[in-house]
Design an enzyme around this catalytic site. Structure first.
Site, PDB file in Angstrom:
ATOM      1  N   SER A  24       0.827  -1.211   0.000  1.00  0.00           N
ATOM      2  CA  SER A  24       0.000   0.000   0.000  1.00  0.00           C
ATOM      3  C   SER A  24       0.861   1.260   0.000  1.00  0.00           C
ATOM      4  O   SER A  24       0.338   2.367   0.053  1.00  0.00           O
ATOM      5  CB  SER A  24      -0.922  -0.006   1.221  1.00  0.00           C
ATOM      6  N   ASN A 111      -1.893  -2.600  13.366  1.00  0.00           N
ATOM      7  CA  ASN A 111      -3.351  -2.444  13.385  1.00  0.00           C
ATOM      8  C   ASN A 111      -3.798  -1.186  14.140  1.00  0.00           C
ATOM      9  O   ASN A 111      -4.647  -0.444  13.665  1.00  0.00           O
ATOM     10  CB  ASN A 111      -4.007  -3.685  13.997  1.00  0.00           C
ATOM     11  N   THR A 156     -38.573  27.662  -8.960  1.00  0.00           N
ATOM     12  CA  THR A 156     -38.880  26.336  -8.434  1.00  0.00           C
ATOM     13  C   THR A 156     -39.234  25.523  -9.672  1.00  0.00           C
ATOM     14  O   THR A 156     -39.819  26.073 -10.624  1.00  0.00           O
ATOM     15  CB  THR A 156     -40.069  26.347  -7.434  1.00  0.00           C
ATOM     16  N   HIS A 157     -38.849  24.276  -9.704  1.00  0.00           N
ATOM     17  CA  HIS A 157     -39.037  23.431 -10.900  1.00  0.00           C
ATOM     18  C   HIS A 157     -38.361  24.058 -12.120  1.00  0.00           C
ATOM     19  O   HIS A 157     -38.803  23.845 -13.244  1.00  0.00           O
ATOM     20  CB  HIS A 157     -40.526  23.217 -11.226  1.00  0.00           C
ATOM     21  N   SER A 278     -13.662  26.254 -27.539  1.00  0.00           N
ATOM     22  CA  SER A 278     -13.946  25.059 -28.327  1.00  0.00           C
ATOM     23  C   SER A 278     -12.898  24.933 -29.415  1.00  0.00           C
ATOM     24  O   SER A 278     -12.399  25.929 -29.926  1.00  0.00           O
ATOM     25  CB  SER A 278     -15.338  25.190 -28.946  1.00  0.00           C
ATOM     26  N   LYS A 284     -17.273  29.918 -28.895  1.00  0.00           N
ATOM     27  CA  LYS A 284     -17.597  29.265 -27.631  1.00  0.00           C
ATOM     28  C   LYS A 284     -16.731  29.701 -26.454  1.00  0.00           C
ATOM     29  O   LYS A 284     -15.533  29.851 -26.570  1.00  0.00           O
ATOM     30  CB  LYS A 284     -17.463  27.750 -27.787  1.00  0.00           C
ATOM     31  N   ASN A 286     -16.803  28.042 -22.774  1.00  0.00           N
ATOM     32  CA  ASN A 286     -17.469  26.992 -22.002  1.00  0.00           C
ATOM     33  C   ASN A 286     -17.126  27.063 -20.511  1.00  0.00           C
ATOM     34  O   ASN A 286     -15.969  27.303 -20.159  1.00  0.00           O
ATOM     35  CB  ASN A 286     -17.084  25.619 -22.558  1.00  0.00           C
ATOM     36  N   GLU A 291     -18.466  22.887 -14.807  1.00  0.00           N
ATOM     37  CA  GLU A 291     -18.947  21.566 -15.250  1.00  0.00           C
ATOM     38  C   GLU A 291     -18.166  20.446 -14.558  1.00  0.00           C
ATOM     39  O   GLU A 291     -18.728  19.429 -14.151  1.00  0.00           O
ATOM     40  CB  GLU A 291     -18.791  21.424 -16.765  1.00  0.00           C
ATOM     41  N   TYR A 318      -8.898  -6.393  13.236  1.00  0.00           N
ATOM     42  CA  TYR A 318      -8.358  -5.904  11.967  1.00  0.00           C
ATOM     43  C   TYR A 318      -8.461  -6.959  10.870  1.00  0.00           C
ATOM     44  O   TYR A 318      -8.177  -8.139  11.107  1.00  0.00           O
ATOM     45  CB  TYR A 318      -6.886  -5.480  12.150  1.00  0.00           C
ATOM     46  N   GLN A 323      -7.247  -2.016   4.522  1.00  0.00           N
ATOM     47  CA  GLN A 323      -6.207  -1.264   3.814  1.00  0.00           C
ATOM     48  C   GLN A 323      -6.812  -0.492   2.630  1.00  0.00           C
ATOM     49  O   GLN A 323      -6.258   0.486   2.172  1.00  0.00           O
ATOM     50  CB  GLN A 323      -5.121  -2.234   3.326  1.00  0.00           C
ATOM     51  N   LYS A 326      -8.108   3.797   2.311  1.00  0.00           N
ATOM     52  CA  LYS A 326      -7.432   5.079   2.094  1.00  0.00           C
ATOM     53  C   LYS A 326      -7.656   5.682   0.717  1.00  0.00           C
ATOM     54  O   LYS A 326      -7.947   6.887   0.599  1.00  0.00           O
ATOM     55  CB  LYS A 326      -5.937   4.930   2.360  1.00  0.00           C
TER      56      LYS A 326
HETATM   57  N1  ARG Z   1      -1.042  -1.485   5.510  1.00  0.00           N
HETATM   58  C1  ARG Z   1      -2.083  -1.914   6.404  1.00  0.00           C
HETATM   59  C2  ARG Z   1      -3.290  -0.988   6.273  1.00  0.00           C
HETATM   60  O1  ARG Z   1      -3.179  -0.013   5.625  1.00  0.00           O
HETATM   61  C3  ARG Z   1      -1.591  -1.888   7.815  1.00  0.00           C
HETATM   62  C4  ARG Z   1      -1.018  -3.155   8.242  1.00  0.00           C
HETATM   63  C5  ARG Z   1      -2.001  -4.065   8.725  1.00  0.00           C
HETATM   64  N2  ARG Z   1      -1.562  -5.136   9.577  1.00  0.00           N
HETATM   65  C6  ARG Z   1      -1.289  -6.368   9.148  1.00  0.00           C
HETATM   66  N3  ARG Z   1      -1.057  -7.226  10.033  1.00  0.00           N
HETATM   67  N4  ARG Z   1      -1.221  -6.692   7.900  1.00  0.00           N
HETATM   68  O2  ARG Z   1      -4.346  -1.271   6.768  1.00  0.00           O
END
Ligand code: ARG
Length: 463
Positions: A24, A111, A156-157, A278, A284, A286, A291, A318, A323, A326
């Protein structure tokens, strides 16, 4: 194998494909500043409870600082075999400090570490976003202030409804954004609790001091249950929902201003700097920025759906699925915060085309409700007044273009429908300007109400 911090029980390394699939670091490198901050606090705490010496703690702080610099100037070495930012930083410490580095993970697990880093990231970005939303609100209040003299239709509408002071439109958006800020504040209160000290799932047998870490990291307190703390991602979903709601509000602004900028409306001249041309049609201009702000709502909605789907059905404790939390949040945050900033700059330059608005303001019988309320004030029951003004509108429409507004109707027609309509007082309820001037509800689109609202916002946002 030697570098794998969990390598002890393994006979074989993961294949390159597994390594690439599970890594990651490509995106969680964004958690580095938060992870460094939390490791410093963790080291200080370990020292305070006798698990690190003072010298070791100083060294760890020092090298964590070096990692920060190295990340900033782009010399930090990335190795997908090290999975995530947490392992990268631990290996960085170990390479430089040997056994001292090998102590940083005392009493903690990735974790509780990742949950903590992610919460710090969310908290800090909630704070930045809140400030940027305030800037946009201020820009809208200024815009409302400079358009107090303009009367525009409320729709409205997408049909013409009643006239209002143009400021009311901008102030409505300020209200929406204020609820967004309130939601962020509320989310922040749940984000800002410390998971660290929960370790892998049930805490540790070591004498950790979680309160101290919470204090060092500006958390409002510690998460009360370790199993929950390491698996909870509600906070990320809350933030994703808040971002999605902001995106909806921005899209609604964008939509209206796109319409306003058409030849058909001709209410606003968007600044050239926020538009593009354009490749084939020379005339044009735009409204691409608007948008895209509208279109990017898809990213924020998608991110929320992605997160909901990821956490669905996960048990306590966990799971590696987490993971996946994110990327969507980062994507949504980046998109929404960029939109907020651009929109604030655009609103700063927003000018309504008064002359053009004036040219069409008499169309659409914007004053019909005003005339109806005039009759009500004279003692006519509401339903009867509604019916009478409906007839007026019908008479005006049937005149086939020669009569555009209610006050263009011949006195004889007005008199036939109701003699009260042929009086000079009645004519003071007719026409968009008069109708707007008669609005007096608290919070309405009349002059006094918008002046009050502007004053309240100027105080609250302390412009
Ligand atoms: N990279 C993991 C995450 O983003 C954290 C590690 C998780 N722990 C594990 N034992 N694999 O969630």
């Amino acid at each position: 194998m030697a570098e794998k911090i969990w390598g002890g029980r393994f006979q074989e390394s993961p294949t390159a494909a597994v390594e690439a699939f599970t890594a990651s670091i490509g995106y969680d490198i964004r958690l580095a500043p938060a992870d460094i901050k939390l490791s410093k606090a963790h080291a200080t705490m370990l020292c305070s409870c006798g698990l690190l010496s003072a010298d070791e703690t100083v060294d760890l702080h020092q090298v964590l600082g070096e990692a920060e610099t190295s990340l900033k100037n782009g010399t930090f070495l990335i190795d997908p075999a090290l999975e995530d930012i947490h392992m990268h930083l631990e290996v960085f410490l170990t390479r430089r400090l040997g056994d001292t580095g090998r102590k940083i993970h005392t009493g903690r697990s990735r974790n509780d570490q990742v949950a903590t880093a992610f919460r710090i990231w969310c908290r800090d970005h909630i704070d930045v976003l809140t400030l940027n939303l305030t800037t946009l609100q201020k820009a809208l209040v200024c815009c409302a202030e400079r358009h107090q003299g303009a009367i525009i239709p409320a729709y409205t509408h997408w049909q013409r409804a009643q006239p209002m002071v143009a400021s009311q439109h901008f102030l409505a958006h300020v209200e929406r954004l204020d609820r967004d800020r309130q939601r962020l504040r509320d989310t922040r209160s749940r984000v800002n609790l410390l998971p660290l000290g929960s370790a892998a799932a049930v805490g540790s047998s070591l004498p950790l001091n979680r309160e101290l870490v919470a204090e060092l990291l500006d958390f409002d307190g510690v998460c009360t249950n370790s199993l929950d703390a390491t698996s909870d991602r509600d906070f990320a979903l809350d933030f994703a929902y808040n971002l999605m709601m902001i995106a909806q509000h921005l899209a609604s602004m964008a939509e209206e201003w796109i319409m306003w900028s058409t030849t058909e409306f001709d209410f606003v001249q968007l600044p050239d700097r926020f538009c593009t041309g354009s490749s084939i049609m020379p005339q044009k201009k735009n409204p691409d920025v608007l948008e895209l702000i509208r279109g990017r709502t898809g990213r924020a909605v998608g991110a929320l759906m992605q997160l909901i789907t990821t956490v669905k059905g996960l048990p306590l404790g966990y799971q590696r699925d987490l993971q996946e939390d994110k990327i969507p949040l980062f994507t949504s945050y980046d998109s929404v915060s960029e939109s907020v900033t651009l929109l604030a700059a655009l609103v700063d330059e927003m000018e309504l085309k008064d002359a053009s608005i004036q040219k069409s303001i008499h169309r659409g019988y914007l004053d019909a409700t005003s005339v109806m309320e005039f009759l009500i004030e004279q003692g006519t029951p509401m339903r009867v007044a509604h019916e009478k003004v409906g007839k007026l509108v019908h008479a005006a429409e049937s005149a086939g273009g020669s009569v555009v507004t209610l006050n263009d109707l011949p006195l004889s027609v007005l008199e036939t429908i109701d003699p009260l309509l042929a009086t000079p007082q009645a004519s003071l309820a007719m026409g968009a300007d008069h109708a707007a001037r008669r609005l007096r509800s608290q919070g309405g689109g009349g002059h006094q109400s918008v002046a009050n609202q502007i004053k309240v916002w100027n105080d609250r946002l302390s412009l």
